[in-house]
Scaffold this motif. Structure first.
Motif, PDB file in Angstrom:
ATOM      1  N   TRP A  86       0.853  -1.192   0.000  1.00 46.22           N
ATOM      2  CA  TRP A  86       0.000   0.000   0.000  1.00 46.22           C
ATOM      3  C   TRP A  86       0.881   1.231   0.000  1.00 46.22           C
ATOM      4  O   TRP A  86       1.855   1.301   0.761  1.00 46.22           O
ATOM      5  N   LEU A  87       0.556   2.182  -0.843  1.00 45.40           N
ATOM      6  CA  LEU A  87       1.272   3.453  -0.900  1.00 45.40           C
ATOM      7  C   LEU A  87       0.269   4.571  -1.104  1.00 45.40           C
ATOM      8  O   LEU A  87      -0.535   4.527  -2.034  1.00 45.40           O
ATOM      9  N   VAL A  88       0.321   5.564  -0.234  1.00 41.99           N
ATOM     10  CA  VAL A  88      -0.551   6.729  -0.338  1.00 41.99           C
ATOM     11  C   VAL A  88       0.332   7.963  -0.236  1.00 41.99           C
ATOM     12  O   VAL A  88       1.146   8.071   0.690  1.00 41.99           O
ATOM     13  N   ILE A  89       0.178   8.869  -1.171  1.00 45.35           N
ATOM     14  CA  ILE A  89       0.950  10.118  -1.152  1.00 45.35           C
ATOM     15  C   ILE A  89      -0.005  11.312  -1.153  1.00 45.35           C
ATOM     16  O   ILE A  89      -1.200  11.169  -1.351  1.00 45.35           O
ATOM     17  N   MET A 116      -3.446   7.074  -4.135  1.00 46.29           N
ATOM     18  CA  MET A 116      -2.850   5.752  -3.935  1.00 46.29           C
ATOM     19  C   MET A 116      -2.034   5.381  -5.161  1.00 46.29           C
ATOM     20  O   MET A 116      -2.435   5.667  -6.293  1.00 46.29           O
ATOM     21  N   ILE A 117      -0.908   4.737  -4.932  1.00 48.17           N
ATOM     22  CA  ILE A 117       0.026   4.316  -5.976  1.00 48.17           C
ATOM     23  C   ILE A 117      -0.146   2.820  -6.195  1.00 48.17           C
ATOM     24  O   ILE A 117      -0.464   2.069  -5.270  1.00 48.17           O
ATOM     25  N   THR A 118       0.109   2.360  -7.400  1.00 53.11           N
ATOM     26  CA  THR A 118       0.005   0.933  -7.727  1.00 53.11           C
ATOM     27  C   THR A 118       0.905   0.102  -6.821  1.00 53.11           C
ATOM     28  O   THR A 118       2.104   0.362  -6.716  1.00 53.11           O
ATOM     29  N   ASN A 119       0.312  -0.885  -6.157  1.00 51.64           N
ATOM     30  CA  ASN A 119       1.080  -1.769  -5.286  1.00 51.64           C
ATOM     31  C   ASN A 119       1.643  -2.937  -6.105  1.00 51.64           C
ATOM     32  O   ASN A 119       1.428  -3.014  -7.315  1.00 51.64           O
ATOM     33  N   ASP A 120       2.361  -3.828  -5.456  1.00 47.30           N
ATOM     34  CA  ASP A 120       2.965  -4.949  -6.181  1.00 47.30           C
ATOM     35  C   ASP A 120       1.964  -6.039  -6.561  1.00 47.30           C
ATOM     36  O   ASP A 120       2.309  -6.961  -7.297  1.00 47.30           O
ATOM     37  N   PHE A 121       0.711  -5.929  -6.101  1.00 45.18           N
ATOM     38  CA  PHE A 121      -0.341  -6.820  -6.590  1.00 45.18           C
ATOM     39  C   PHE A 121      -0.852  -6.333  -7.944  1.00 45.18           C
ATOM     40  O   PHE A 121      -1.582  -7.042  -8.631  1.00 45.18           O
ATOM     41  N   GLY A 127      -3.511  -3.628  -0.398  1.00 42.12           N
ATOM     42  CA  GLY A 127      -3.366  -5.069  -0.567  1.00 42.12           C
ATOM     43  C   GLY A 127      -2.795  -5.626   0.720  1.00 42.12           C
ATOM     44  O   GLY A 127      -1.623  -5.413   1.032  1.00 42.12           O
ATOM     45  N   GLY A 128      -3.600  -6.295   1.507  1.00 41.47           N
ATOM     46  CA  GLY A 128      -3.197  -6.756   2.827  1.00 41.47           C
ATOM     47  C   GLY A 128      -2.091  -7.790   2.823  1.00 41.47           C
ATOM     48  O   GLY A 128      -1.649  -8.282   1.777  1.00 41.47           O
ATOM     49  N   ALA A 129      -1.656  -8.114   4.023  1.00 42.77           N
ATOM     50  CA  ALA A 129      -0.588  -9.093   4.212  1.00 42.77           C
ATOM     51  C   ALA A 129      -1.003 -10.451   3.650  1.00 42.77           C
ATOM     52  O   ALA A 129      -2.151 -10.856   3.771  1.00 42.77           O
ATOM     53  N   CYS A 130      -0.050 -11.148   3.022  1.00 47.77           N
ATOM     54  CA  CYS A 130      -0.323 -12.460   2.445  1.00 47.77           C
ATOM     55  C   CYS A 130       1.006 -13.182   2.208  1.00 47.77           C
ATOM     56  O   CYS A 130       1.453 -13.318   1.073  1.00 47.77           O
ATOM     57  N   PRO A 131       1.662 -13.639   3.282  1.00 42.73           N
ATOM     58  CA  PRO A 131       2.928 -14.338   3.085  1.00 42.73           C
ATOM     59  C   PRO A 131       2.699 -15.708   2.445  1.00 42.73           C
ATOM     60  O   PRO A 131       1.609 -16.266   2.548  1.00 42.73           O
ATOM     61  N   PRO A 132       3.711 -16.252   1.775  1.00 43.76           N
ATOM     62  CA  PRO A 132       3.557 -17.569   1.154  1.00 43.76           C
ATOM     63  C   PRO A 132       3.259 -18.660   2.187  1.00 43.76           C
ATOM     64  O   PRO A 132       3.666 -18.557   3.351  1.00 43.76           O
ATOM     65  N   GLU A 133       2.547 -19.663   1.754  1.00 42.07           N
ATOM     66  CA  GLU A 133       2.225 -20.820   2.603  1.00 42.07           C
ATOM     67  C   GLU A 133       3.498 -21.372   3.236  1.00 42.07           C
ATOM     68  O   GLU A 133       4.499 -21.589   2.546  1.00 42.07           O
ATOM     69  N   GLY A 134       3.489 -21.568   4.548  1.00 43.96           N
ATOM     70  CA  GLY A 134       4.610 -22.167   5.267  1.00 43.96           C
ATOM     71  C   GLY A 134       5.775 -21.230   5.523  1.00 43.96           C
ATOM     72  O   GLY A 134       6.803 -21.652   6.058  1.00 43.96           O
ATOM     73  N   ALA A 135       5.658 -19.968   5.163  1.00 43.26           N
ATOM     74  CA  ALA A 135       6.757 -19.016   5.351  1.00 43.26           C
ATOM     75  C   ALA A 135       6.935 -18.669   6.820  1.00 43.26           C
ATOM     76  O   ALA A 135       5.981 -18.712   7.608  1.00 43.26           O
ATOM     77  N   LYS A 136       8.151 -18.320   7.195  1.00 44.40           N
ATOM     78  CA  LYS A 136       8.397 -17.735   8.515  1.00 44.40           C
ATOM     79  C   LYS A 136       7.654 -16.402   8.554  1.00 44.40           C
ATOM     80  O   LYS A 136       7.382 -15.811   7.503  1.00 44.40           O
ATOM     81  N   PRO A 137       7.328 -15.909   9.731  1.00 42.31           N
ATOM     82  CA  PRO A 137       6.615 -14.627   9.800  1.00 42.31           C
ATOM     83  C   PRO A 137       7.359 -13.518   9.047  1.00 42.31           C
ATOM     84  O   PRO A 137       8.563 -13.369   9.185  1.00 42.31           O
ATOM     85  N   HIS A 138       6.613 -12.778   8.237  1.00 43.87           N
ATOM     86  CA  HIS A 138       7.156 -11.613   7.543  1.00 43.87           C
ATOM     87  C   HIS A 138       6.947 -10.398   8.436  1.00 43.87           C
ATOM     88  O   HIS A 138       5.925 -10.286   9.112  1.00 43.87           O
ATOM     89  N   GLY A 160       5.970   0.911  -6.823  1.00 46.20           N
ATOM     90  CA  GLY A 160       6.182   1.219  -5.416  1.00 46.20           C
ATOM     91  C   GLY A 160       7.601   1.697  -5.164  1.00 46.20           C
ATOM     92  O   GLY A 160       7.833   2.593  -4.356  1.00 46.20           O
ATOM     93  N   ALA A 161       8.563   1.103  -5.848  1.00 46.84           N
ATOM     94  CA  ALA A 161       9.961   1.507  -5.675  1.00 46.84           C
ATOM     95  C   ALA A 161      10.170   2.958  -6.089  1.00 46.84           C
ATOM     96  O   ALA A 161      10.868   3.713  -5.402  1.00 46.84           O
ATOM     97  N   LEU A 162       9.553   3.379  -7.194  1.00 52.67           N
ATOM     98  CA  LEU A 162       9.689   4.769  -7.631  1.00 52.67           C
ATOM     99  C   LEU A 162       9.009   5.707  -6.635  1.00 52.67           C
ATOM    100  O   LEU A 162       9.555   6.745  -6.266  1.00 52.67           O
TER     101      LEU A 162
END
Length: 184
Positions: A86-89, A116-121, A127-138, A160-162
């Motif tokens: 999520w990015l808001v300017i 709002m800026i385009t997120n990586d989704f 775009g809420g938290a959604c770590p990969p299945e079985g991942a250590k906590p992000h 988002g990087a820009l």
């Protein structure tokens, strides 16, 4: 001895000008060091949350603040460059928070002029938290930035990087809530 004094003075001056003012960021839904609740989790990609952006409040705003920016970033995403959720300017300097679900594209509740800026989704919204299945906590980082400019102008579909690059050029204060999660 005199040269040593001037070097010490110069060192102190450089350190003090690089220091960021501290903001205070709070949220009834996200407590620093605690995980997101189901409401803030993403609702796609195998995640079953409600994808509702959290209510945010900030205070202790540094003098000279002309606008704010908000980011939700996952530095632990296995992309090599993290993941922008999520990015808001361009949040007006008079704002002291965002209501719950302000990142909803269908009925945005952002202050006038905020963007709002385009997120990586791939969409401009929360775009809420959604770590990969079985991942250590992000370690999801929700950050409010106090900026020394009233407006950041970037292309409509900027990454988002820009956006992060432009935000970081104007930071005079920031506050971060970190929410570790591996919930899906």
């Amino acid at each position: 001895m005199r040269n040593l004094f001037y070097l010490f003075y110069l060192f102190c001056l450089i350190c003090s000008t690089n220091a960021l003012a501290a903001l205070t960021l709070t949220s009834p839904e996200i407590i620093n060091g605690k995980t997101f609740n189901n409401e803030q989790l993403f609702n796609q990609w195998g995640c079953t949350g409600d994808n509702v952006s959290p209510e945010l409040k900030w205070s202790d705003v540094p003098s000279g603040t002309k606008s704010f920016a908000i980011t939700l970033y996952d530095p632990d995403a296995s992309t090599g460059s993290g993941w922008w959720h999520w990015l808001v300017i361009n949040i007006d300097s008079s704002a002291r928070g965002l209501s719950s679900d302000a990142g909803n594209l269908k009925m945005p509740k952002l202050p006038k002029g905020a963007r709002m800026i385009t997120n990586d989704f791939g969409f401009a919204g929360y775009g809420g938290a959604c770590p990969p299945e079985g991942a250590k906590p992000h370690q999801y980082q929700l950050t409010v930035y106090a900026l020394d400019t009233d407006k950041i102008t970037i292309p409509e579909h900027a990454s988002g990087a820009l956006a992060g690059y432009y935000i970081l050029q104007h930071v005079i204060g920031k506050a971060v809530l970190t929410a570790p999660t591996n919930a899906r």
